[in-house]
Scaffold this active site. Structure first.
Site, PDB file in Angstrom:
ATOM      1  CB  CYS A  52      -0.894   0.116   1.212  1.00  0.00           C
ATOM      2  SG  CYS A  52      -1.631  -1.374   1.714  1.00  0.00           S
ATOM      3  NE  ARG A  92       4.158   1.896  -0.868  1.00  0.00           N
ATOM      4  CZ  ARG A  92       5.353   1.575  -0.430  1.00  0.00           C
ATOM      5  NH1 ARG A  92       6.413   1.956  -1.088  1.00  0.00           N
ATOM      6  NH2 ARG A  92       5.501   0.874   0.664  1.00  0.00           N
ATOM      7  CD1 TRP A 149      -1.274  -5.694  -4.590  1.00  0.00           C
ATOM      8  CD2 TRP A 149      -0.426  -6.528  -2.703  1.00  0.00           C
ATOM      9  NE1 TRP A 149      -0.855  -6.966  -4.850  1.00  0.00           N
ATOM     10  CE2 TRP A 149      -0.336  -7.510  -3.712  1.00  0.00           C
ATOM     11  CE3 TRP A 149       0.031  -6.836  -1.424  1.00  0.00           C
ATOM     12  CZ2 TRP A 149       0.207  -8.767  -3.492  1.00  0.00           C
ATOM     13  CZ3 TRP A 149       0.569  -8.094  -1.199  1.00  0.00           C
ATOM     14  CH2 TRP A 149       0.659  -9.042  -2.232  1.00  0.00           C
ATOM     15  CG  ASN A 172       1.888  -0.845   4.429  1.00  0.00           C
ATOM     16  OD1 ASN A 172       1.368  -1.901   4.126  1.00  0.00           O
ATOM     17  ND2 ASN A 172       3.083  -0.495   4.015  1.00  0.00           N
ATOM     18  N   GLY A 173       0.242  -2.801   6.974  1.00  0.00           N
ATOM     19  CA  GLY A 173       0.789  -3.804   7.882  1.00  0.00           C
ATOM     20  C   GLY A 173      -0.294  -4.733   8.379  1.00  0.00           C
ATOM     21  CD  GLU A 220      14.447 -10.492 -14.596  1.00  0.00           C
ATOM     22  OE1 GLU A 220      14.212 -11.231 -13.629  1.00  0.00           O
ATOM     23  OE2 GLU A 220      14.004  -9.330 -14.688  1.00  0.00           O
ATOM     24  CE  LYS A 233      11.084  -7.731 -15.380  1.00  0.00           C
ATOM     25  NZ  LYS A 233      11.466  -8.470 -14.295  1.00  0.00           N
ATOM     26  CD  GLU A 268       7.153  -9.097 -13.275  1.00  0.00           C
ATOM     27  OE1 GLU A 268       6.726  -8.670 -12.207  1.00  0.00           O
ATOM     28  OE2 GLU A 268       8.364  -9.041 -13.585  1.00  0.00           O
ATOM     29  CG  HIS A 302      18.594 -34.365 -16.796  1.00  0.00           C
ATOM     30  ND1 HIS A 302      19.173 -35.608 -16.800  1.00  0.00           N
ATOM     31  CD2 HIS A 302      19.603 -33.497 -17.074  1.00  0.00           C
ATOM     32  CE1 HIS A 302      20.474 -35.507 -17.039  1.00  0.00           C
ATOM     33  NE2 HIS A 302      20.747 -34.222 -17.217  1.00  0.00           N
ATOM     34  CE  LYS A 317       9.424  -1.086  -8.769  1.00  0.00           C
ATOM     35  NZ  LYS A 317       9.937  -1.990  -9.823  1.00  0.00           N
TER      36      LYS A 317
END
Ligand code: F6R
Length: 638
Positions: free
Chosen positions: A25, A50, A98, A124-125, A507, A511, A514, A530, A633
């Site tokens: 948040c 956020r 969020w 926030n928390g 990576e 990308k 997401e 394998h 983020k």
């Protein structure tokens, strides 16, 4: 502490009954002479990265308090404010939320109010003892309207304020009763020129203006107004008035705080003509890479990392390096391992921060722990570094956010100079983390004598060329974008690499997941046989990162064989290979060229096409590039 003239902020959350909806948040608070609603809404826009599950504001006006909140993105709140405008006031707070799970609703959105509607609070928390507090409040006749843990704070603040008539003291008294991680910002209608905030764990920064003060989770929220900031520490309460900022501990004692100047300006956080922050941040990579290198070499040509406050003697004693990080930063760590072990001969482990402390890792004062984090606020990484320090290890942070919690709690810090990264998907931070890791590896090599001065010079010369090479990659991205558009209807893309190309493949896959919401996986190319080779089917796109044929040619030869193996089974091969590497040509359905670089530095150029590829695929699939679904983020909960 008291500072004549000026202020801060922080984020929230929502909790269901028995169901944790931890928030991440953005929080904004303002007191001054401008319209608080305008300042707070503009700040929330900057903080929407956020969290974007719901948003809300409260302003103090006409002797009372008025609030509006709405589920969904900030735009929904903006519409609500057009339909039902709030009165104009010069003190206000706001929140963008969020949640990791659970359904965000209007009722659970912040701010939360007490029953009389005189107190508003954003948070926030997670308040771990909220159920007991809620039961206690209900027993005393309070009616709680939401499923959140936050709401208890509004009711408790109202009770405390009714006896002490001091918003900061009420906040301190309430904080002493709360368990868990929380950052709070609140206003009371009886004190229309005061905003109070409290910080435990999540970030909260004060912005100090002329006759105005700000609170925010991130300086981006108030950078358009002031560059003068104060960092709040753990367990501190701040009282903002137009012309003063007063900081105390939860115990009421004056607290020491650090003031600093924010050295990037508002335009750095604007899109600058790009459709998305991500595109702008990809384009900024040449500069970001160059800035991270800047000033690291002294006049005599040797490497000096001034922010590294661990002595050379201590570094000579190090017998193991452990890197902890999450997501993209973890991938930077995986690449760093190759450089650290090759250049220093010190064993290096790389571990997901979220797993680290739960496996009882072997740590001692001779272990150097490197924590990599763009935001400096990632809770998993923070908890892992605290664990490492408790075991006596020294921690060096590689971080992009000045004054954030992770560098503050570390023994040393090397800042990356990527500038603000706003898009949720990390791009320029990754490249600069790599540069910082190479610098740390070289520095270790220098102080331990495993690398000669001329060898270090040679790598530094190569690194200083990289900015130009990244620029060249960016100039040739149109075919990559065109290719991405043709793959928009695919369900799966695989990524293969060897050596440092393996983390690059991871990576690339991250990308794509997401941003494009596609099934994407990265594999070490040698591992394919394998098991994962069973996934290969007709026309399946497989991206292969090919090592330089000039480096360890055995790696190159092996990956060329891997490309042939998958192509023989029908894969559509998308090959990323160095300019001049002709051996791959017959096996590449699509060829993406990158400049020739030394083997260990290749990730700096090879990652860029994968960022562009993912961004374009996301756009082609109609996804929100800067704010992918379900993400935030800065992940400030474990
Ligand atoms: C992916 C991404 C995340 C972050 C991770 C760590 O694009 O951005 O995987 O890399 O959440 O974040 P920081 O670096 O802020 O600790």
């Amino acid at each position: 502490m008291r500072i004549s003239e000026f202020g801060h902020a922080e984020g929230s959350f929502g909790l269901g009954f028995g169901l944790r909806l931890p928030p991440m948040c953005g929080i904004v608070g303002y007191v001054g002479s401008q319209s608080a609603l305008d300042v707070v809404m503009a700040g929330l826009k900057r903080l929407e990265y956020r969290g974007y599950d719901s948003a809300g504001v409260a302003v103090l006006a006409d002797g009372g308090l008025a609030a509006a909140k709405k589920a969904g993105k900030l735009i929904n709140l903006e519409k609500e404010l057009v339909d039902r405008p709030l009165p104009t006031g010069t003190t206000g707070i706001g929140h963008t939320r969020w949640a990791t799970h659970g359904g965000p609703t209007d009722a659970n959105a912040h701010p939360h109010l007490d029953n009389a509607g005189r107190v508003a609070v954003v948070h926030n928390g997670i308040i771990e003892n909220f159920a007991a507090l809620r039961a206690e409040l209900e027993e005393r006749g309070h009616a709680l309207a939401s499923e959140t843990d936050t709401e208890v704070v509004a009711h408790l603040l109202a009770e405390e304020f009714s006896s002490c008539a001091d918003p900061a003291e009420a906040m301190r008294l309430v904080c002493r009763r709360l368990e868990g991680a929380f950052t709070l910002v609140a206003v009371h209608a009886d004190e229309p020129d005061v905003v109070v905030g409290a910080r435990r764990n999540s970030p909260l920064v004060v912005g100090v203006g002329e006759g105005e003060a700000f609170l925010a989770s991130d300086v981006a929220a108030f950078i358009a107004h002031t560059r003068s900031a104060i960092e709040l520490g753990q367990d501190q309460v701040v009282e903002l008035r137009r012309d003063s900022v007063t900081v105390t501990g939860f115990d009421g004692r004056p607290a020491d705080v650090r003031s600093y100047h924010i050295d990037w300006d508002a335009s750095a956080a604007e899109k600058g003509g790009y459709d998305y922050f991500m595109l702008k941040e990809i384009a900024e990579q040449p500069k970001a890479v160059a800035d991270t290198l800047l000033g690291r070499i002294d006049d005599s040509g040797s490497l000096t990392l001034d922010e590294v406050r661990i002595s050379a003697a201590e570094l000579r004693e190090v017998d193991k390096v452990v890197i902890i990080a999450c997501g993209t930063a973890f991938h930077a760590g995986l690449i760093a391992k190759y450089a650290i072990e090759h250049w220093t001969r010190i064993p290096c482990e790389v571990e997901l921060a979220s797993e680290f402390r739960y496996r009882d890792p072997i740590l001692d004062p001779r272990t150097l722990v490197i924590a990599i984090s763009q935001s400096g606020e990632t809770m998993d990484t923070l908890m892992a570094l605290r664990h490492a320090r408790e075991q006596g290890s020294k921690v060096l942070a590689i971080c992009n956010t000045n004054g954030s919690t992770i560098p503050r709690e570390s023994d040393a810090v090397l800042y990356t100079h990527a500038g603000p990264e706003v898009a949720v998907a990390s791009t320029k931070a990754f490249l600069t983390q790599l540069v910082a890791c190479y610098l740390v590896a070289l520095y270790l090599g220098q102080v331990r004598g495993t690398k000669w001065g001329d060898e270090i010079d040679a790598v530094i010369r190569d690194l200083s060329q990289i900015s130009g090479e990244v620029e060249r990659v960016l100039e040739t991205m149109e075919p990559v974008r065109a290719l991405a558009r043709t793959l928009a209807s695919k369900n799966t893309v695989l990524f293969l690499g060897r050596h440092v190309g393996y983390p690059v493949a991871l990576e690339g896959a991250l990308k794509l997941k997401e941003l494009a919401y596609m099934h994407a996986e990265g594999f070490a190319a040698g591992e394919l046989k394998h098991g994962p080779i069973a996934l290969i089917e007709e026309d399946l796109p497989v991206v292969v990162v090919v090592p330089s044929p000039r480096g360890r040619s055995v790696l190159h030869d092996k990956i060329v064989s891997n490309i042939q193996e998958i192509r023989a089974r029908g894969a559509r091969t998308i090959v990323i290979a160095e300019e001049g590497d002709e051996t791959v040509v017959p096996y590449a359905d699509h060829l993406i060229r990158i400049p020739a670089t030394p083997t260990l530095l290749q990730p700096l150029v090879a990652t860029v096409p994968l960022q562009v590829f993912a961004c374009e695929l996301a756009t082609a699939r109609g996804n929100e590039v800067d704010q992918p679904r379900n993400l935030a983020k800065s992940v400030t909960v474990e």
